[in-house]
Every structure is written in C-alpha cells, then in structure tokens.
Design a protein around this motif. Structure first.
Motif, PDB file in Angstrom:
ATOM      1  N   ASN A 103     101.062  53.616  49.788  1.00  0.00           N
ATOM      2  CA  ASN A 103     102.333  53.463  50.467  1.00  0.00           C
ATOM      3  C   ASN A 103     102.852  52.037  50.224  1.00  0.00           C
ATOM      4  OD1 ASN A 103     104.195  52.659  52.576  1.00  0.00           O
ATOM      5  ND2 ASN A 103     103.685  54.600  53.562  1.00  0.00           N
ATOM      6  N   GLU A 125     105.127  50.283  51.674  1.00  0.00           N
ATOM      7  CA  GLU A 125     105.282  49.501  52.897  1.00  0.00           C
ATOM      8  C   GLU A 125     103.967  48.838  53.296  1.00  0.00           C
ATOM      9  OE1 GLU A 125     108.194  48.844  54.339  1.00  0.00           O
ATOM     10  OE2 GLU A 125     109.122  50.042  52.769  1.00  0.00           O
ATOM     11  N   ASN A 126     102.859  49.507  53.036  1.00  0.00           N
ATOM     12  CA  ASN A 126     101.549  48.961  53.386  1.00  0.00           C
ATOM     13  C   ASN A 126     101.015  47.998  52.324  1.00  0.00           C
ATOM     14  OD1 ASN A 126     101.602  50.610  55.635  1.00  0.00           O
ATOM     15  ND2 ASN A 126     100.413  52.222  54.668  1.00  0.00           N
ATOM     16  N   GLU A 127     101.469  48.129  51.105  1.00  0.00           N
ATOM     17  CA  GLU A 127     100.879  47.381  49.996  1.00  0.00           C
ATOM     18  C   GLU A 127     101.712  46.201  49.503  1.00  0.00           C
ATOM     19  OE1 GLU A 127      97.819  47.948  48.915  1.00  0.00           O
ATOM     20  OE2 GLU A 127      97.658  49.588  50.359  1.00  0.00           O
TER      21      GLU A 127
END
Length: 70
Positions: free
Chosen positions: A58, A60-62
């Motif tokens: 994802n 947004e997470n990375e």
C-alpha cells in the motif's frame, strides 16, 4: 543536421533547456516508447498482481520509506 543525446542532472535541467532555447537550438521533447519486450513484462506483472493482490504494498503505508531527491 545531427542529433545528440545528453544526460543532464535533474537540478540543472531547467537551466540547460533555457540555455539551449536561447542559443536557438531545436529541442525534441518526445518520450521514448517502451519496447514490446517491456510491455510484455509489465502485462505479466499486472496479471500476477491481479492473481495475488496480497503481494502488493500500500503506497500510503510505504511512501515514507522512500527518499526523494530535492
């Protein structure tokens, strides 16, 4: 007329393009189309991702894990 290819550091690109335009040289800004081999690789990876979506990350997470040159 001859064509040349130059590698310009990102930080100096706008200066270089302005200089070239001021000197009256023709600038080609055409993008290079990917080869059929590269298209095939991308299609294969897209199919693999569709079959195994859990292997994807994802954004947004990375995104904080990447450093971008400024």
């Amino acid at each position: 007329m001859r064509e040349i290819t130059l590698k310009i550091p990102d930080k100096k690109l706008s200066f270089f393009l302005e200089l070239v335009e001021q000197l009256g040289f023709e600038i080609s800004r055409d993008s290079i189309a990917p080869s059929e081999e590269h298209k095939s690789i991308v299609r294969k990876r897209m199919a693999q991702s569709g079959q195994n979506p859990e292997r994807l990350l994802n954004w947004e997470n990375e995104q904080d894990n990447f450093r971008f040159n400024e």
